[in-house]
Design a protein around this motif. Structure first.
Motif: not given
Ligand code: NAP
Length: 901
Positions: A694-705, A734-738, A798-807
């Motif tokens: 849901d987190g990923h889907a909601a973020t995508r929806w918000i970005a698109e709208h 997920l945003a980076k991977a997808r 435990r995920g792939e961290l390189s290339g993620l947005p600044p934190a």
């Protein structure tokens, strides 16, 4: 066994110490005011021999010296009284709401007689030096009059406002007329009739004296450097409502005072200023103005008046409106209106006809901000613009407060020959405001580092003396003869003091509270701003925890050193946790998911409402498997604004898009960006990976709208707290991977990042800090089966961290999740992601989201908003509000409670 005492020196030996014997006592008490008298009484009751030493000719302390016309107390007299003996309370009746100096002096004389205290006091006797004798383990005092004193314990009951400030104006000695100080007013009075009089200074003393002097003098000229807030005292009989309360149940009234914030029992205000309408605020203010009570107006208007610049500004403006209403000449009214400090950050005054006095034809106000004094001459005072011929100059210029009476009186030499002046070269360092490391058996009553001048002194004095005498008795019973604060305890107290100074606005004014009134004095907030009741609790806790922070020693007993810090939590976090502990709640995990949700709803109802933002809207967006609710917070400024997608906390089980409402409002206001809080799905109804997807889907929806939401097109930001921090971190992965959406930055507040429970913070903070280890286990069990937990969508560490947005990663010291948050920040940095860490010292898991409750979290919240603005490419905010960005030189180097990692 009390040590022997010899009689005070006879007249024949006065002034010649060489001929004098040494007076041996258990305890020497310096000062015979409120504190000294009670100390002598308690010590005698405890079977300890004591001598009181005072430069004055009689008892009274500050009330002995300050005899200027109009001198009165500014705390209602029924509160400004001893409470240790109900019979004493019954034996004395105050004639007025605010007693005059003569009446208070009579009261102290009455007390001295009633308990036969004068026989233990040597008047006209000044201590000229005090030295710790390492061999004898005693203090040796020399005096200017009669026997020197050897004592085991040395109590400075010297008052906080007893060392007058010298006039810092050139030419005083040239003046041919008479010079008086309010703080050393002649005992037989001064006849000012027909005289041309100047008063320099408009603090409490000046403001009390000016109307009285104006009535006598032919001409009065007031030289004002800084205008002060003053409130009419409305003096008269003791108010019936307060008397009714006191007499109805004296014991309860007194006990409530002891545990109250300022030492006078008034209820805690809960309504905050922005919840009240203009009319409601005005009504509250008018009630306070009519009451004529400083403690009332300082505490009873609205909850944020003393802690928040906006809440405070509302009171300040209402007072200025009153001044304009009273003073007829607009220029004089403007000059009398304070603008340079928050109301209450400098001691406000209680007056009788002060402002109206400036309507008199014989009174002139000279605004020294516009025409500074150049010099005092033989005939009067010359400013930049003009000269005033005078017969009398009255200095109401105040005191070297809090430390002056301790340092300036005489050299105090502690262990290893180090003087107190050396130890305090950079400002007073104490443990509890009572003791100083390196100065064994030295006690200060209401010293710097204790609530003292921010409290009803009568209450604080009794508490200090009871605490000290009880310790002396306990030491005697255990065979100890010396007691000394440890360095660790003292340094910890300095940190706690600095933390407390962030709770109120005192740090924002240059005053005698901060030492700013004395040229060259080290500056910082000297009184303890955490409140009388909490302070009393801490002093008791020191004892309850085996004299934490003290070394105790004595002949024939093993030395005891219980080293440590008494308060490691932020002061407001401590209050919150104590309050929760008192509620004795069942563990949340025993309530079941529905019960826990109901509990959270109820709990959230009791928190302060979030502040106003431009607009709050609600709607539905598309989640991973159907529609999800959202709540949108829009700034009041014109858009389009960048969008922050926010995920609430609650262990993937509790909460919703509204449950972090105050925090979302705060981030919206501070960052000037839109916040969209997402109502993602919860377990147990929807277990892993529903929340993550849901987190990923909601973020995508918000970005698109974004445009429809009124936001700026382009990358969004994500933010989340606790389990919401987990969802935010996973969303970035997920945003980076997808392949999207594009995310410009991530704010992770105390996030869950991993399923391992073996990090130190899980053990150290397993219980006692609201989010417990047991509760985290329960959350994980409900959300995610053990087999799935190592999936990066559950454990982003435990995920792939390189290339993620600044934190920007926030952790709290007293949080089971602390170490996994730090681990995530470090792993991101190792993967080349730009990361900033904020480690909240003294904070717990909920500190930063408890807006307007955990005030000390404001510094961290300001930094989070700045980080978000940076991610969005917005410029730095130029105005900081309640974020502590303007500390006034704290007594210790400011160790911000939210240290960057
Ligand atoms: P104060 O509050 O420090 O006021 C001193 C005044 O003198 C200030 O207006 C100060 O201006 C001015 N001043 C100092 N040095 C000056 C200089 N060189 N040139 C021109 N102006 C100068 O002292 P206070 O009035 O004696 O009161 C001190 C505290 O004692 C009070 O805040 C209160 O706690 C207590 N007190 C209580 C009562 C009571 O009602 N019970 C009465 C009197 C005192 P700046 O502000 O610019 O420094």
């Amino acid at each position: 066994m009390p040590e022997a005492m010899v009689a005070p020196a006879s007249d024949a030996t006065r002034g010649n110490p060489a001929q004098n014997p040494t007076q041996e006592v258990d305890v020497a008490v310096i000062g015979a005011g409120f504190a000294g008298l009670y100390a002598l009484h308690r010590l005698r009751q405890a079977g300890l021999t004591a001598v009181g030493l005072d430069e004055a000719g009689d008892v009274g302390g500050t009330w002995y010296w300050n005899r200027y016309p109009g001198a009165r107390c500014d705390i209602q007299t029924i509160d400004y009284s001893y409470t240790f003996d109900p019979a004493l309370e019954g034996a004395w009746t105050w004639s007025e709401k605010y007693a005059t100096q003569p009446e208070i002096l009579r009261y102290l004389g009455f007390v001295a007689d009633r308990y036969d205290l004068r026989r233990d006091i040597r008047f006209h006797t000044k201590v000229t030096a005090a030295t710790w004798d390492e061999g004898a383990q005693r203090w040796q005092l020399t005096t200017d009059n009669g026997a020197s004193v050897s004592c085991r314990y040395y109590i400075m009951a010297t008052g906080c406002l007893s060392a007058p400030k010298p006039p810092e104006i050139d030419g005083v000695k040239d003046f041919k007329g008479a010079v008086y100080f309010t703080s050393r007013w002649p005992h037989d009075g001064v006849n000012l009739a027909g005289k041309r009089v100047a008063v320099i200074g408009t603090g409490s003393s000046g403001i009390q004296a000016i109307p009285m002097i104006a009535e006598q003098a032919a001409q009065l000229t007031v030289f004002q450097r800084t205008p002060n807030f003053a409130l009419p005292a409305h003096n008269g009989p003791v108010p019936a409502d307060r008397l009714f309360l006191l007499e109805g149940d004296r014991a309860t009234y007194r006990e409530q005072a002891r545990w109250s914030p300022a030492g006078v029992p008034w209820p805690k205000q809960t309504a905050v200023s922005w919840q009240l309408s203009d009319a409601e605020r005005r009504e509250r203010f008018e009630t306070a103005w009519a009451k004529g009570d400083l403690v009332y107006i300082l505490t009873q208007l609205w909850a944020d008046q003393a802690v928040d610049v906006d809440g405070n500004a509302r009171v300040a403006e209402l007072v200025r409106e009153k001044i304009r209403g009273i003073v007829r000449d607009p220029e004089t009214a403007a000059a009398l209106s304070p603008h340079d400090h928050p109301f209450g950050a400098k001691r406000p005054c209680l007056d009788t006809n002060y402002y109206a006095t400036y309507n008199r034809p014989n009174v002139t106000l000279v605004n020294l901000r516009q025409e500074p004094i150049k010099a005092i001459t033989a005939s009067g005072i010359t400013t930049d613009k003009r000269s005033f011929d005078l017969d009398v100059i009255v200095f109401a210029t105040g005191f070297d407060a809090m430390t002056g009476a301790i340092l300036a009186v005489h050299p105090i030499m502690g262990r290893g020959g180090k003087t107190l002046s050396e130890a305090w070269a950079n400002g007073p360092q104490t443990y509890l405001g009572l003791t100083v490391a390196g100065f064994p058996n030295l006690f200060m009553v209401t010293g710097p580092g204790s609530p003292s001048v921010l409290s009803n002194m009568a209450v604080s004095i009794e508490q200090h003396i009871d605490w000290v005498v009880d310790r002396l008795v306990a030491m005697r019973e255990a065979g100890f003869t010396t007691m000394e604060a440890t360095e660790t305890a003292q340094e910890g107290w300095a940190r706690h003091m600095a933390d407390c100074s962030m709770l109120t606005l005192h740090r924002l004014a240059n005053t005698w509270y901060t030492g700013a009134n004395v040229p060259g004095k080290a500056q910082g907030v000297m009184p303890y701003t955490g409140g009388v009741g909490p302070y009393r609790g801490i002093c008791n806790e020191v004892v309850g925890r085996g004299m934490l922070g003290f070394k105790l020693a004595g002949p024939g007993v093993a030395e005891q050193c219980n080293d440590g810090e008494i308060v490691c939590l932020q002061p407001d976090v401590r209050l919150v946790l104590n309050m929760l502990a008192e509620m004795n709640l069942p563990p949340i995990e025993t309530l079941g998911a529905e019960g826990a949700r109901a509990f959270l709803n109820e709990f959230n109802k009791s928190r302060p409402a979030g502040r106003l933002v431009g607009e709050v809207g609600e709607g539905m967006l598309q989640g991973a498997d159907g529609p999800l609710p959202y709540r949108l917070y829009r700034p009041a400024t014109p858009g389009p604004h960048p969008i922050i997608v926010y995920f609430h906390g609650g262990g993937w089980v509790l909460g919703d898009e509204q449950s972090d409402d105050p925090f979302c409002r705060d981030m919206c206001r501070r960052s000037d960006m839109i916040v969209v809080s997402v109502g993602y799905r919860h377990a147990p109804e929807h277990r892993f990976p529903a929340a993550a997807e849901d987190g990923h889907a909601a973020t995508r929806w918000i970005a698109e709208h974004a445009a429809e939401l009124g936001g700026r097109a382009g990358p969004v930001l994500v933010a989340g707290w606790s389990a919401g921090g987990n969802v935010a971190a996973v969303t970035c992965q997920l945003a980076k991977a997808r392949g999207g959406p594009e995310i410009a930055g991530q704010l992770l507040v105390c996030p869950v990042t991993d399923c391992a429970f073996d990090r130190a913070s899980y053990a150290e903070n397993a219980t006692g800090y609201f989010l417990t280890r047991g509760l985290m286990f329960w959350f994980w069990d409900i959300y995610c089966s053990p087999a799935d937990r190592t999936d990066p969508r559950a454990s982003p560490l435990r995920g792939e961290l390189s290339g993620l947005p600044p934190a920007f990663v926030v952790t709290a010291e007293f949080d089971p999740l602390r170490d996994e948050g730090i681990a995530y920040a470090e792993a991101l940095a190792n993967a080349g992601v730009p990361v900033e860490q904020l480690k909240g010292r003294g904070h717990f898991h909920s500190s930063f989201t408890m807006v307007d409750v955990v005030i000390t979290g404001a510094i961290g919240r300001a930094r989070m908003a700045e980080a978000l603005r940076g991610f969005a490419g917005l410029p730095k905010q130029t105005t900081q509000r309640d974020d502590g960005a303007r500390p006034v030189r704290p007594a210790v180097p400011l160790d911000v409670n939210a240290a960057a990692g």
